[in-house]
Design a protein around this motif. Sequence first.
Motif, PDB file in Angstrom:
ATOM      1  N   ILE A   1       3.040  -3.876  -1.322  1.00  0.00           N
ATOM      2  CA  ILE A   1       4.460  -4.079  -1.014  1.00  0.00           C
ATOM      3  C   ILE A   1       4.920  -5.440  -1.528  1.00  0.00           C
ATOM      4  O   ILE A   1       5.988  -5.561  -2.129  1.00  0.00           O
ATOM      5  N   GLY A   2       4.125  -6.454  -1.302  1.00  0.00           N
ATOM      6  CA  GLY A   2       4.472  -7.791  -1.792  1.00  0.00           C
ATOM      7  C   GLY A   2       4.609  -7.824  -3.298  1.00  0.00           C
ATOM      8  O   GLY A   2       5.518  -8.469  -3.847  1.00  0.00           O
ATOM      9  N   LEU A   3       3.722  -7.126  -3.992  1.00  0.00           N
ATOM     10  CA  LEU A   3       3.779  -7.082  -5.451  1.00  0.00           C
ATOM     11  C   LEU A   3       5.049  -6.369  -5.923  1.00  0.00           C
ATOM     12  O   LEU A   3       5.757  -6.859  -6.808  1.00  0.00           O
ATOM     13  N   ALA A   4       5.361  -5.228  -5.321  1.00  0.00           N
ATOM     14  CA  ALA A   4       6.565  -4.479  -5.703  1.00  0.00           C
ATOM     15  C   ALA A   4       7.829  -5.290  -5.432  1.00  0.00           C
ATOM     16  O   ALA A   4       8.717  -5.365  -6.284  1.00  0.00           O
ATOM     17  N   THR A   5       7.902  -5.913  -4.257  1.00  0.00           N
ATOM     18  CA  THR A   5       9.116  -6.682  -3.937  1.00  0.00           C
ATOM     19  C   THR A   5       9.202  -7.955  -4.779  1.00  0.00           C
ATOM     20  O   THR A   5      10.298  -8.400  -5.112  1.00  0.00           O
ATOM     21  N   SER A   6       8.062  -8.509  -5.166  1.00  0.00           N
ATOM     22  CA  SER A   6       8.077  -9.663  -6.059  1.00  0.00           C
ATOM     23  C   SER A   6       8.666  -9.285  -7.420  1.00  0.00           C
ATOM     24  O   SER A   6       9.457 -10.031  -8.001  1.00  0.00           O
ATOM     25  N   LEU A   7       8.307  -8.107  -7.917  1.00  0.00           N
ATOM     26  CA  LEU A   7       8.905  -7.616  -9.165  1.00  0.00           C
ATOM     27  C   LEU A   7      10.409  -7.440  -9.000  1.00  0.00           C
ATOM     28  O   LEU A   7      11.191  -7.861  -9.864  1.00  0.00           O
ATOM     29  N   HIS A   8      10.838  -6.856  -7.896  1.00  0.00           N
ATOM     30  CA  HIS A   8      12.275  -6.674  -7.661  1.00  0.00           C
ATOM     31  C   HIS A   8      13.006  -8.015  -7.644  1.00  0.00           C
ATOM     32  O   HIS A   8      14.096  -8.144  -8.211  1.00  0.00           O
ATOM     33  N   ARG A   9      12.426  -9.027  -7.000  1.00  0.00           N
ATOM     34  CA  ARG A   9      13.068 -10.350  -6.940  1.00  0.00           C
ATOM     35  C   ARG A   9      13.163 -10.974  -8.332  1.00  0.00           C
ATOM     36  O   ARG A   9      14.160 -11.619  -8.666  1.00  0.00           O
ATOM     37  N   ALA A  10      12.130 -10.772  -9.149  1.00  0.00           N
ATOM     38  CA  ALA A  10      12.169 -11.294 -10.522  1.00  0.00           C
ATOM     39  C   ALA A  10      13.295 -10.630 -11.312  1.00  0.00           C
ATOM     40  O   ALA A  10      14.035 -11.312 -12.042  1.00  0.00           O
ATOM     41  N   LEU A  11      13.454  -9.314 -11.150  1.00  0.00           N
ATOM     42  CA  LEU A  11      14.537  -8.605 -11.834  1.00  0.00           C
ATOM     43  C   LEU A  11      15.894  -9.094 -11.348  1.00  0.00           C
ATOM     44  O   LEU A  11      16.822  -9.284 -12.144  1.00  0.00           O
ATOM     45  N   GLU A  12      16.023  -9.305 -10.043  1.00  0.00           N
ATOM     46  CA  GLU A  12      17.280  -9.839  -9.491  1.00  0.00           C
ATOM     47  C   GLU A  12      17.595 -11.214 -10.069  1.00  0.00           C
ATOM     48  O   GLU A  12      18.760 -11.554 -10.272  1.00  0.00           O
TER      49      GLU A  12
ATOM     50  N   ASP B   1       1.912   2.146  -7.575  1.00  0.00           N
ATOM     51  CA  ASP B   1       0.449   2.116  -7.522  1.00  0.00           C
ATOM     52  C   ASP B   1      -0.042   0.786  -8.085  1.00  0.00           C
ATOM     53  O   ASP B   1       0.488   0.309  -9.106  1.00  0.00           O
ATOM     54  N   THR B   2      -1.042   0.208  -7.437  1.00  0.00           N
ATOM     55  CA  THR B   2      -1.582  -1.069  -7.877  1.00  0.00           C
ATOM     56  C   THR B   2      -3.081  -0.968  -8.135  1.00  0.00           C
ATOM     57  O   THR B   2      -3.765  -0.104  -7.581  1.00  0.00           O
ATOM     58  N   ARG B   3      -3.542  -1.867  -8.988  1.00  0.00           N
ATOM     59  CA  ARG B   3      -4.971  -1.957  -9.295  1.00  0.00           C
ATOM     60  C   ARG B   3      -5.268  -3.415  -9.652  1.00  0.00           C
ATOM     61  O   ARG B   3      -4.553  -4.014 -10.468  1.00  0.00           O
TER      62      ARG B   3
ATOM     63  N   LEU C   1       5.933   1.345   3.242  1.00  0.00           N
ATOM     64  CA  LEU C   1       4.635   1.704   3.807  1.00  0.00           C
ATOM     65  C   LEU C   1       3.578   1.499   2.734  1.00  0.00           C
ATOM     66  O   LEU C   1       3.876   1.574   1.541  1.00  0.00           O
ATOM     67  N   VAL C   2       2.353   1.274   3.181  1.00  0.00           N
ATOM     68  CA  VAL C   2       1.238   1.199   2.242  1.00  0.00           C
ATOM     69  C   VAL C   2       0.279   2.334   2.554  1.00  0.00           C
ATOM     70  O   VAL C   2      -0.042   2.588   3.711  1.00  0.00           O
ATOM     71  N   SER C   3      -0.149   3.009   1.512  1.00  0.00           N
ATOM     72  CA  SER C   3      -1.192   4.021   1.622  1.00  0.00           C
ATOM     73  C   SER C   3      -2.230   3.666   0.562  1.00  0.00           C
ATOM     74  O   SER C   3      -1.975   3.846  -0.645  1.00  0.00           O
ATOM     75  N   GLY C   4      -3.349   3.119   0.979  1.00  0.00           N
ATOM     76  CA  GLY C   4      -4.359   2.676   0.019  1.00  0.00           C
ATOM     77  C   GLY C   4      -3.808   1.582  -0.867  1.00  0.00           C
ATOM     78  O   GLY C   4      -3.378   0.535  -0.388  1.00  0.00           O
ATOM     79  N   ASN C   5      -3.767   1.836  -2.174  1.00  0.00           N
ATOM     80  CA  ASN C   5      -3.252   0.863  -3.144  1.00  0.00           C
ATOM     81  C   ASN C   5      -1.825   1.179  -3.590  1.00  0.00           C
ATOM     82  O   ASN C   5      -1.389   0.701  -4.631  1.00  0.00           O
ATOM     83  N   THR C   6      -1.126   2.009  -2.794  1.00  0.00           N
ATOM     84  CA  THR C   6       0.224   2.436  -3.158  1.00  0.00           C
ATOM     85  C   THR C   6       1.249   1.925  -2.155  1.00  0.00           C
ATOM     86  O   THR C   6       1.092   2.095  -0.953  1.00  0.00           O
ATOM     87  N   ALA C   7       2.316   1.302  -2.681  1.00  0.00           N
ATOM     88  CA  ALA C   7       3.472   0.924  -1.865  1.00  0.00           C
ATOM     89  C   ALA C   7       4.487   2.060  -1.975  1.00  0.00           C
ATOM     90  O   ALA C   7       4.792   2.523  -3.077  1.00  0.00           O
ATOM     91  N   ILE C   8       4.993   2.512  -0.843  1.00  0.00           N
ATOM     92  CA  ILE C   8       6.006   3.559  -0.786  1.00  0.00           C
ATOM     93  C   ILE C   8       7.266   2.894  -0.252  1.00  0.00           C
ATOM     94  O   ILE C   8       7.294   2.432   0.891  1.00  0.00           O
ATOM     95  N   LEU C   9       8.290   2.824  -1.097  1.00  0.00           N
ATOM     96  CA  LEU C   9       9.488   2.057  -0.773  1.00  0.00           C
ATOM     97  C   LEU C   9      10.717   2.945  -0.721  1.00  0.00           C
ATOM     98  O   LEU C   9      10.874   3.857  -1.539  1.00  0.00           O
ATOM     99  N   ARG C  10      11.593   2.647   0.229  1.00  0.00           N
ATOM    100  CA  ARG C  10      12.927   3.266   0.284  1.00  0.00           C
ATOM    101  C   ARG C  10      13.899   2.123   0.133  1.00  0.00           C
ATOM    102  O   ARG C  10      13.886   1.172   0.924  1.00  0.00           O
TER     103      ARG C  10
END
Length: 123
Positions: free
Chosen positions: A4-15, A105-107, A74-83
């Motif tokens: 989740i932190g990685l996904a939201t960090s990408l969103h903030r960079a785009l913003e 999905d993250t790795r 939500l996080v499921s394993g290595n996947t962030a599920i965002l709404r």
Amino acid sequence: MDPIGLATSLHRALEAGESGPALRRYFTADAITVERPNLIKPHGARSSLEEMIANSEKGAGLLSSQKYDLHSALVSGNTAILRLTWTGVLRDGKQLVAHIAQFVDTRDGLISSIETFDCYEPF
């Protein structure tokens, strides 16, 4: 960083207006994006990292700003599920709004794929 932190960090960079090669730091070399059919891409799309980088530069040229409002995650394993809700303001001042379900999905601490379901409000 957690998914989740990685996904939201990408969103903030785009913003913040980041685009192009600067975004590589978020992705694995084999990263892909899958966009499910929507108003802008009726047949959907699948993009490699190189295509994502190029598309981010095109998008930056069209938008004067963009914002991601996260409603739940939500996080499921290595996947962030965002709404979330994305709001983009075009250079001519018109606004686009999409309600999004996104699966990131993250790795090894990087994004390996993004699958997104973008429901755009009428233009």
